[in-house]
Write a protein that holds these residues in place. Structure first.
Motif, short mmCIF file in Angstrom:
data_model
loop_
_atom_site.label_atom_id
_atom_site.label_comp_id
_atom_site.label_asym_id
_atom_site.label_seq_id
_atom_site.Cartn_x
_atom_site.Cartn_y
_atom_site.Cartn_z
N ILE A 50 -7.71 0.37 1.59
CA ILE A 50 -6.55 0.94 0.88
C ILE A 50 -7.01 2.11 0.01
CG2 ILE A 50 -4.73 0.47 -0.81
CD1 ILE A 50 -4.82 -2.48 0.18
N PHE A 51 -8.14 1.94 -0.69
CA PHE A 51 -8.68 3.02 -1.52
C PHE A 51 -8.95 4.27 -0.68
CE2 PHE A 51 -12.70 5.12 -2.66
CZ PHE A 51 -12.30 5.75 -3.84
N LEU A 52 -9.58 4.12 0.49
CA LEU A 52 -9.90 5.30 1.31
C LEU A 52 -8.63 5.99 1.81
CD1 LEU A 52 -13.00 4.10 3.37
CD2 LEU A 52 -12.95 5.78 1.51
N TYR A 53 -7.58 5.20 2.12
CA TYR A 53 -6.31 5.85 2.48
C TYR A 53 -5.79 6.66 1.29
CZ TYR A 53 -1.46 6.83 2.62
OH TYR A 53 -0.27 7.52 2.50
N TYR A 54 -5.74 6.05 0.11
CA TYR A 54 -5.24 6.77 -1.07
C TYR A 54 -6.11 7.99 -1.39
CZ TYR A 54 -1.72 3.29 -2.54
OH TYR A 54 -0.62 2.47 -2.63
N LEU A 55 -7.41 7.88 -1.18
CA LEU A 55 -8.30 9.01 -1.41
C LEU A 55 -7.97 10.15 -0.45
CD1 LEU A 55 -10.80 10.28 -2.78
CD2 LEU A 55 -12.20 9.09 -1.06
N PHE A 74 1.57 -1.54 -1.24
CA PHE A 74 1.38 -2.09 0.11
C PHE A 74 0.03 -2.78 0.14
CE2 PHE A 74 -1.24 1.63 0.70
CZ PHE A 74 -2.10 1.33 1.74
N ALA A 75 -0.24 -3.48 1.22
CA ALA A 75 -1.52 -4.15 1.38
C ALA A 75 -1.84 -4.25 2.86
CB ALA A 75 -1.50 -5.54 0.75
N TYR A 133 8.01 4.21 5.27
CA TYR A 133 7.61 2.92 4.73
C TYR A 133 8.18 2.74 3.33
CZ TYR A 133 4.05 3.37 8.42
OH TYR A 133 3.41 3.54 9.62
N SER A 134 8.48 1.49 2.99
CA SER A 134 8.95 1.15 1.65
C SER A 134 7.97 0.19 0.99
CB SER A 134 10.34 0.51 1.72
OG SER A 134 11.27 1.37 2.34
N ASP A 135 8.14 -0.01 -0.31
CA ASP A 135 7.23 -0.88 -1.06
C ASP A 135 7.21 -2.30 -0.50
OD1 ASP A 135 6.37 1.07 -2.80
OD2 ASP A 135 7.83 0.57 -4.37
N GLY A 183 12.28 -1.26 5.67
CA GLY A 183 12.87 -1.55 4.38
C GLY A 183 11.86 -2.16 3.42
N ARG A 184 12.34 -2.56 2.27
CA ARG A 184 11.48 -3.12 1.22
C ARG A 184 11.10 -4.55 1.58
NH1 ARG A 184 12.03 -6.04 -3.69
NH2 ARG A 184 10.79 -5.20 -5.45
N GLY A 185 9.79 -4.81 1.59
CA GLY A 185 9.31 -6.15 1.88
C GLY A 185 9.29 -6.45 3.37
N VAL A 186 8.30 -5.90 4.08
CA VAL A 186 8.17 -6.12 5.53
C VAL A 186 6.74 -6.55 5.83
CG1 VAL A 186 8.17 -5.04 7.81
CG2 VAL A 186 10.01 -4.54 6.19
N VAL A 187 6.61 -7.57 6.64
CA VAL A 187 5.32 -8.06 7.10
C VAL A 187 5.19 -7.79 8.59
CG1 VAL A 187 3.82 -10.07 7.36
CG2 VAL A 187 5.39 -9.94 5.43
N MET A 188 4.06 -7.18 8.99
CA MET A 188 3.72 -7.08 10.40
C MET A 188 2.52 -7.99 10.65
SD MET A 188 4.20 -3.04 11.40
CE MET A 188 3.83 -3.39 13.14
N TYR A 189 2.75 -9.07 11.37
CA TYR A 189 1.66 -9.99 11.68
C TYR A 189 0.82 -9.47 12.84
CZ TYR A 189 3.46 -13.53 8.47
OH TYR A 189 3.85 -14.22 7.35
N GLY A 190 -0.33 -10.09 13.04
CA GLY A 190 -1.32 -9.59 13.98
C GLY A 190 -0.78 -9.34 15.38
#
Length: 219
Positions: A72-77, A116-117, A131-133, A155-162
């Motif tokens: 996540i840090f490298l994306y934000y960087l 996001f995570a 994308y939303s939060d 929308g807000r609050g979406v999970v994409m599983y494997g």
């Protein structure tokens, strides 16, 4: 925010990774500034994420040894460098380093949300959707375009599983789960509070009483 390395040492750490993988002598003088911008975004994001290791004792926690956090840090960087100075080599290097270390393809021009995570995101490609939060994805996920170059929105609050894919003209409603292995192509407007499952052209949806922000992010 609790850091595993102070800001100066983190900048030096990233610099050494860049110089090891990309020994081209490109100008890295702006790296500390971009690292600072990325850490500001990390603090805002992780303060709203209750996944293990992201937040504790009332403050965000970031570790360069935690590979999901470092991805996540490298994306934000990369994205911060692109926003500040389009064409800056740090954006390209951080993007490529993320692919090399984590097999995560999140291009710096893609605008991922403020909160996001990712969880073990090996093989995941996050294309130019909207994308939303409170978006989270797992391994081997794909967000991509159809042949007309239409991208999905979330929308807000979406999970994409494997192993799930969301492609083309698809609008995933708030508080939705994309099931493991689901393939959604040009799905149109999909209602909120859904579980998306199946494989195109036989994909379907079910209602859910679960809550992404509460049950997944722990907020």
């Amino acid at each position: 925010m609790q850091l595993s390395l102070d800001r100066r040492d983190l900048s030096l750490y990233v610099r050494k990774q860049f110089e090891n993988l990309f020994p081209d002598g490109a100008d890295l003088a702006d790296l500390p500034k971009f690292v600072e911008l990325a850490l500001g975004r990390i603090e805002y994001c992780f303060s709203r994420v209750r996944l293990k290791g992201f937040f504790a004792d009332g403050r965000a926690r970031f570790s360069h040894w935690h590979s999901d956090q470092y991805a996540i840090f490298l994306y934000y960087l990369a994205n911060s460098a692109f926003r500040e100075r389009p064409g800056h080599p740090i954006a390209d290097k951080a993007y490529a380093l993320n692919k090399a270390l984590h097999a995560l393809d999140a291009f710096y021009e893609v605008e991922l949300p403020d909160v996001f995570a990712v969880q073990h995101p090996v093989g995941t490609v996050l294309g130019r959707g909207r994308y939303s939060d409170y978006f989270i994805c797992y391994h081997n996920c794909t967000v991509g375009a159809n042949l007309d170059n239409d991208y999905p929105s979330f929308g807000r609050g979406v999970v994409m599983y494997g192993g799930s894919r969301v492609i083309g003209k698809t609008s995933v409603g708030d508080n939705s789960f994309v099931s493991t292995g689901a393939i959604i192509i040009d799905g149109g407007a999909l209602e909120a509070d859904s579980i998306l499952h199946g494989i195109y052209p036989n994909a379907g949806r079910s209602r859910t009483a679960r809550n992404v922000v509460r049950d997944i992010f722990g907020v």
